[in-house]
Design a protein around this motif. Sequence first.
Motif, mmCIF file in Angstrom:
data_model
loop_
_atom_site.group_PDB
_atom_site.id
_atom_site.type_symbol
_atom_site.label_atom_id
_atom_site.label_comp_id
_atom_site.label_asym_id
_atom_site.label_seq_id
_atom_site.Cartn_x
_atom_site.Cartn_y
_atom_site.Cartn_z
ATOM 1 N N GLY A 116 -9.972 -0.899 3.881
ATOM 2 C CA GLY A 116 -9.014 -1.014 2.883
ATOM 3 C C GLY A 116 -8.918 0.182 2.038
ATOM 4 O O GLY A 116 -8.242 1.028 1.888
ATOM 5 N N GLU A 117 -10.347 0.784 2.017
ATOM 6 C CA GLU A 117 -10.530 2.012 1.304
ATOM 7 C C GLU A 117 -10.203 3.327 2.348
ATOM 8 O O GLU A 117 -9.523 4.119 1.773
ATOM 9 N N LEU A 118 -10.471 3.210 3.404
ATOM 10 C CA LEU A 118 -9.945 4.127 4.530
ATOM 11 C C LEU A 118 -8.406 4.181 4.088
ATOM 12 O O LEU A 118 -7.689 5.178 4.316
ATOM 13 N N PHE A 119 -7.628 3.251 4.273
ATOM 14 C CA PHE A 119 -6.285 3.259 4.173
ATOM 15 C C PHE A 119 -5.743 3.747 2.683
ATOM 16 O O PHE A 119 -5.003 4.682 2.873
ATOM 17 N N GLU A 120 -6.287 3.257 1.717
ATOM 18 C CA GLU A 120 -6.251 3.947 0.535
ATOM 19 C C GLU A 120 -6.272 5.638 0.395
ATOM 20 O O GLU A 120 -5.447 6.280 0.017
ATOM 21 N N ILE A 121 -7.541 6.122 0.723
ATOM 22 C CA ILE A 121 -7.805 7.508 0.810
ATOM 23 C C ILE A 121 -6.927 8.095 1.816
ATOM 24 O O ILE A 121 -6.315 9.437 1.490
ATOM 25 N N ILE A 122 -6.478 7.748 2.900
ATOM 26 C CA ILE A 122 -5.782 8.444 3.928
ATOM 27 C C ILE A 122 -4.354 8.540 3.399
ATOM 28 O O ILE A 122 -3.641 9.529 3.522
ATOM 29 N N SER A 123 -3.692 7.365 2.756
ATOM 30 C CA SER A 123 -2.613 7.370 2.080
ATOM 31 C C SER A 123 -2.292 8.317 0.932
ATOM 32 O O SER A 123 -1.340 8.978 0.893
ATOM 33 N N SER B 249 -4.705 12.443 1.911
ATOM 34 C CA SER B 249 -4.639 13.296 3.413
ATOM 35 C C SER B 249 -3.337 13.695 3.343
ATOM 36 O O SER B 249 -2.438 13.738 2.852
ATOM 37 N N ILE B 250 -2.856 14.527 4.604
ATOM 38 C CA ILE B 250 -1.573 15.109 4.893
ATOM 39 C C ILE B 250 -0.626 14.205 5.109
ATOM 40 O O ILE B 250 0.427 14.535 5.005
ATOM 41 N N LEU B 251 -1.159 12.714 5.443
ATOM 42 C CA LEU B 251 -0.233 11.741 5.532
ATOM 43 C C LEU B 251 0.624 11.422 4.153
ATOM 44 O O LEU B 251 1.348 10.271 4.075
ATOM 45 N N ILE B 252 0.296 11.912 2.828
ATOM 46 C CA ILE B 252 0.685 11.220 1.669
ATOM 47 C C ILE B 252 2.166 11.266 1.799
ATOM 48 O O ILE B 252 2.706 10.358 1.263
ATOM 49 N N HIS B 253 2.922 12.290 2.415
ATOM 50 C CA HIS B 253 4.392 12.148 2.115
ATOM 51 C C HIS B 253 4.833 11.444 3.357
ATOM 52 O O HIS B 253 5.996 11.288 3.414
ATOM 53 N N THR B 254 4.027 10.917 4.379
ATOM 54 C CA THR B 254 4.626 10.449 5.588
ATOM 55 C C THR B 254 4.293 8.733 5.577
ATOM 56 O O THR B 254 5.378 8.239 6.011
ATOM 57 N N VAL B 255 3.570 8.368 4.764
ATOM 58 C CA VAL B 255 3.434 6.841 4.642
ATOM 59 C C VAL B 255 3.917 6.359 3.128
ATOM 60 O O VAL B 255 3.043 5.424 2.647
ATOM 61 N N THR B 256 4.853 6.493 2.672
ATOM 62 C CA THR B 256 5.443 6.307 1.440
ATOM 63 C C THR B 256 5.893 4.903 1.305
ATOM 64 O O THR B 256 5.766 4.414 0.179
ATOM 65 N N SER B 257 6.419 4.217 2.247
ATOM 66 C CA SER B 257 7.114 3.137 2.130
ATOM 67 C C SER B 257 6.092 2.115 1.729
ATOM 68 O O SER B 257 4.836 2.266 1.945
ATOM 69 N N LYS C 108 3.844 3.830 8.051
ATOM 70 C CA LYS C 108 2.877 3.018 7.394
ATOM 71 C C LYS C 108 2.386 1.759 8.127
ATOM 72 O O LYS C 108 1.219 1.516 8.078
ATOM 73 N N SER C 109 3.287 1.368 8.879
ATOM 74 C CA SER C 109 2.946 0.216 9.753
ATOM 75 C C SER C 109 1.892 0.621 10.613
ATOM 76 O O SER C 109 1.045 -0.223 11.017
ATOM 77 N N LYS C 110 2.202 1.783 11.370
ATOM 78 C CA LYS C 110 1.172 2.448 12.270
ATOM 79 C C LYS C 110 -0.167 2.521 11.916
ATOM 80 O O LYS C 110 -1.181 2.214 12.507
ATOM 81 N N LEU C 111 -0.190 3.040 10.552
ATOM 82 C CA LEU C 111 -1.286 3.544 9.807
ATOM 83 C C LEU C 111 -2.158 2.435 9.728
ATOM 84 O O LEU C 111 -3.476 2.017 10.045
ATOM 85 N N SER C 112 -1.409 1.204 9.218
ATOM 86 C CA SER C 112 -2.172 -0.079 8.989
ATOM 87 C C SER C 112 -2.781 -0.631 10.082
ATOM 88 O O SER C 112 -3.856 -1.237 10.292
#
Lengths: 295, 295
Positions: free
Chosen positions: B165-172, B175-183, B227-231
């Motif tokens: 959960g913490e990795l999900f949080e800090i990556i979202s 990281s550079i994914l901030i604008h990619t996983v907004t859903s 976002k689904s893929k990151l999860s």
Amino acid sequence: MDKWIAVDWGTSFFRAYLIKDEKVLCAAKTNDGMKFVQNNNFEETLVKSIEPWLNNKYKIEVLASGMIGSKQGWIEAPYQKTPCNLNNIEFISPFVRDDRFSVKIFSGIAQSNKPDVMRGEETQIAGFLYDNQNFNGSICLPGTHSKWVQIENGNIINFKTFMTGELFEIISKNSILIHTVTSKKIQKNELIKAVNEIFIKPEIFGNALFQLRADDLINSRGSEIYKSKLSGYLLGLELLGSMEFWEKKDIVLIGNADLVKMYEYVLQKKVNSIKSFLSEKMVLKGLKNFKNKCL
Amino acid sequence: MDKWIAVDWGTSFFRAYLIKDEKVLCAAKTNDGMKFVQNNNFEETLVKSIEPWLNNKYKIEVLASGMIGSKQGWIEAPYQKTPCNLNNIEFISPFVRDDRFSVKIFSGIAQSNKPDVMRGEETQIAGFLYDNQNFNGSICLPGTHSKWVQIENGNIINFKTFMTGELFEIISKNSILIHTVTSKKIQKNELIKAVNEIFIKPEIFGNALFQLRADDLINSRGSEIYKSKLSGYLLGLELLGSMEFWEKKDIVLIGNADLVKMYEYVLQKKVNSIKSFLSEKMVLKGLKNFKNKCL
């Protein structure tokens, strides 16, 4: 005129060099990375650094690469597609009000399958190829977004980017490990052990990270060990995922001195041969290479 | 008196419940997590929330668990070691100036090999065991630090924490994914596909993350997919690393509704049986269980 200006303009840094006959006469390094430039003031930001090198007698050419050519940058220099020959790299010139200089911004490279992109690294690769035109093999550019690149006959055939450096950064600064990995030093044997653990069971990654914190709470073995292990887990995951690029191959590393050393140390017994080069030198050679090609 | 107060006091949240005959009469939920309490004002912070439930006629008992019992909390409730019987959980009482209540803070649990710790989850597990004394199997508590716990005859035998959960949080967020996983939504089929990709090749993790960004730049397929893929990548890595806890076993999930649903969805065909429970209910039952045991 035989003087020109090379600019390496990334997301978070700016570096400009006044060059004559392949020699750097002056350099300007600032934190004016693309993301810190307000209101599209790219021209003003550039002039602020290169003003002393400009004159009213002749127009000087500025050659730039890096994230400055992205959609969020000065002007978008569209990606070129893989396979991509670095002798034919394209550029775009933003409109410049100041008539003492002109600007060329070189393209980045995109790969459709699997999706990947680079901006700036292609220049470093072109820098290496400038002196090694017949190189066939793999180039690794460790960093925030580490890249492994397959080169054949001067072409970028295929590449893979890993978020290794960025993961290291955000795990160290934004996670529960913040107080556990404070050391600035790395212990080589702990680094290697951690790489090997990941090679055997990459799926331990998320658990291995938490174990660093738990071990610190229970055993307090000092942050040097924990930082070495964190580095090793991340590097191990990258190397296991990029094995087709390096296993029993001749590889070239291009990066900053510390990172390159770490990769050399871990890879030395696993590859055929390693040659290492500094990013900064390769960028300058690369822009020189591009300059020659677009005359 | 038969009224008492249950407190679930974590790093970033505070929840108190006034309880009589196993019924919650009132609840107070605030953001006064342990890490936000200044100058050790734990007593004042607690009183702020439970004041309306206090009186001068009789002393009421407050039973608390979670990070409030850590070194950085109110008072350190030393870890108990695995294997650990939850019927013998220990507590410590901080000095309290206010004579309208007393406080018991229950211990967390530590494992020496491999190093791991929990604080708060043991209470949820005790809550589940309250109604399921003969359960032998695995309990998963998904969250910031997901835990997989092996239970035998009321004992915590062994457990493994993943920073999922913490990795999900800090990556979202960092990281550079901030604008990619907004859903805010997840697509189940993309989630499952990503879990399966990681199951086949866990070492693609760092590259798979960067590919989300590159695919967004090149193909812009919408942030729900990314976002689904990151999860899925993160969940896949956890499940592959915790397989000994769930493969063909009876498992229990304790967590918040959304997370539990995601784990159920991915695990349903891979395990023998799944039963799911909400954390909040289990915490209350767990503290009730501890209360009975320490009378």
